[in-house]
Enzyme design. Structure first.
Site, short mmCIF file in Angstrom:
data_model
loop_
_atom_site.label_atom_id
_atom_site.label_comp_id
_atom_site.label_asym_id
_atom_site.label_seq_id
_atom_site.Cartn_x
_atom_site.Cartn_y
_atom_site.Cartn_z
N ASP A 63 0.81 -1.21 0.00
CA ASP A 63 0.00 0.00 0.00
C ASP A 63 0.85 1.26 0.00
O ASP A 63 2.04 1.23 0.31
CB ASP A 63 -0.87 0.03 1.26
CG ASP A 63 -2.15 -0.76 1.07
OD1 ASP A 63 -2.42 -1.18 -0.06
OD2 ASP A 63 -2.86 -0.94 2.07
N LYS A 85 -4.24 3.08 -2.95
CA LYS A 85 -5.46 3.70 -3.47
C LYS A 85 -5.23 5.19 -3.56
O LYS A 85 -4.76 5.81 -2.63
CB LYS A 85 -6.64 3.41 -2.55
CG LYS A 85 -7.23 2.05 -2.84
CD LYS A 85 -8.43 1.80 -1.99
CE LYS A 85 -8.01 1.35 -0.63
NZ LYS A 85 -7.33 0.05 -0.63
N MET A 200 -7.39 9.14 9.55
CA MET A 200 -7.98 9.74 8.34
C MET A 200 -8.95 10.87 8.69
O MET A 200 -10.03 10.98 8.12
CB MET A 200 -8.75 8.65 7.55
CG MET A 200 -7.84 7.55 7.05
SD MET A 200 -8.72 6.22 6.22
CE MET A 200 -9.07 5.13 7.59
N1 SAH Z 1 -3.79 0.24 9.12
C1 SAH Z 1 -3.19 1.52 9.45
C2 SAH Z 1 -4.17 2.66 9.25
C3 SAH Z 1 -4.63 2.82 7.83
S1 SAH Z 1 -5.72 4.17 7.65
C4 SAH Z 1 -2.66 1.48 10.88
O1 SAH Z 1 -2.94 0.54 11.60
O2 SAH Z 1 -1.94 2.39 11.24
C5 SAH Z 1 -4.64 5.45 7.17
C6 SAH Z 1 -4.50 6.46 8.28
O3 SAH Z 1 -3.60 5.98 9.25
C7 SAH Z 1 -3.95 7.77 7.85
O4 SAH Z 1 -4.93 8.60 7.29
C8 SAH Z 1 -3.46 8.31 9.17
O5 SAH Z 1 -4.53 8.79 9.95
C9 SAH Z 1 -2.94 7.06 9.84
N2 SAH Z 1 -1.49 6.88 9.64
C10 SAH Z 1 -0.88 5.84 9.07
N3 SAH Z 1 0.46 5.98 9.10
C11 SAH Z 1 0.69 7.15 9.73
C12 SAH Z 1 1.87 7.87 10.08
N4 SAH Z 1 3.10 7.40 9.81
N5 SAH Z 1 1.72 9.05 10.71
C13 SAH Z 1 0.51 9.54 11.02
N6 SAH Z 1 -0.63 8.91 10.70
C14 SAH Z 1 -0.55 7.74 10.08
#
Ligand code: SAH
Length: 284
Positions: A63, A85, A200
């Site tokens: 991803d 996506k 998000m």
């Molecule tokens: N499965 C992922 C989340 C996916 S949804 C998890 O468990 O972390 C995507 C969202 O995750 C982004 O919009 C943001 O809110 C958050 N996110 C993912 N990586 C991030 C990062 N390095 N720093 C800040 N927010 C992050």
């Protein structure tokens, strides 16, 4: 422990990652899909099973949120397929990804489906599993450190602390169509816990803030926004719930970002360890 696993055939001692390769990890069988969480960004936060999967897969379907620094741990010759996506039609694309995973597994590949954070935390991992089950593709889930916990830690925020909160809510700030999710009971959420961790949520943050205030949340509650958490370019911004709209009008927030509401923000002043030379280390 099996003694031989710590030495090569000629008896030389193994150490570091070479030793890991000799450990009895689960076998990645051809025709299987492993759904693996890569962690929030810093490569050092991936699990040993994630490392093992990178070392033994034929194809990695990854991803947008997977740090390229993690992909460099694949074996030479492993195929890399981007499945990120980009705005637009998330559901159609999601189906395409599942179809692709099934296709690759049916071709006898060892398929590593690599996701940012944890695959089951707002990561659509459940949807992909449903498709795999339906197609009778065997799979394994490897959890990862989710941004909503690991990202907070890198900004000096403990997700829980007995002095501030005994509960946390994790929620997403947009639904499949990109709007603020209508099936969240914002009024209940507003007062249910001292700490709310939002994924998000940047796009709809002004609307979310209004809904929470309307639901009874204090306007002066602390909002912490952690962008690019765990990465060298990590940035942390602060505002108050009642000032979100004004704050957003003059601030360009880098994404991905995690939004944290609540008093754990206060711990940052004491616990912010990710500074200076420490953050220059690309592994973490
Ligand atoms: N499965 C992922 C989340 C996916 S949804 C998890 O468990 O972390 C995507 C969202 O995750 C982004 O919009 C943001 O809110 C958050 N996110 C993912 N990586 C991030 C990062 N390095 N720093 C800040 N927010 C992050």
């Amino acid at each position: 422990m099996d003694k031989q696993s710590n030495s090569t055939a000629d008896g030389a001692a193994l150490s570091g990652f070479a030793r890991l390769d000799a450990e009895p990890f689960p076998i990645f069988e051809p025709g299987w899909v492993w759904l693996v969480g890569a962690g929030p960004g810093a490569p050092g936060l991936m699990s040993l099973l994630c490392y093992h999967a990178l070392q033994s897969s034929d194809v990695v379907v990854y991803d947008a949120l997977v740090n390229p620094g993690i992909l460099k741990w694949v074996r030479p010759g492993t195929e890399l397929e981007y499945a990120g996506k980009r705005g637009g039609k998330p559901s159609a694309q999601q189906r395409d990804i599942s179809v692709r995973l099934i296709e690759l597994a049916q071709a006898g590949k060892r398929v590593l489906r690599l996701k940012g954070g944890d695959p089951f935390m707002f990561g659509r991992g459940g949807e992909e599993c449903q498709h795999l089950v339906k197609a009778k593709i065997p799979f394994r889930i490897v959890p990862g450190i989710t941004a909503g916990i690991g990202g907070l830690a890198y900004a000096g925020l403990p997700a829980t602390h007995r002095d501030t909160n005994h509960s946390v809510i994790f929620l997403t700030g947009h639904d499949a169509s990109g709007k603020m999710p209508a099936n969240v009971n914002w009024q209940a959420v507003a007062t249910a816990t001292p700490v709310i961790v939002m994924y998000m949520a940047v796009k709809n943050l002004d609307e979310i803030a209004e809904a929470l205030i309307a639901g009874g949340r204090a306007k002066d509650d602390a909002v912490t926004i952690i962008s690019n958490a765990t990465l060298p370019q990590q940035a942390v911004a602060h505002t108050r719930l009642g000032e979100v709209r004004e704050f957003l009008s003059h601030t360009e927030l880098a994404t991905p970002a995690i939004v944290v509401l609540g008093p754990i923000a206060d711990w940052r002043a004491v616990f912010d360890w990710y500074q200076g030379a420490l953050r220059e280390n690309p592994v973490g």
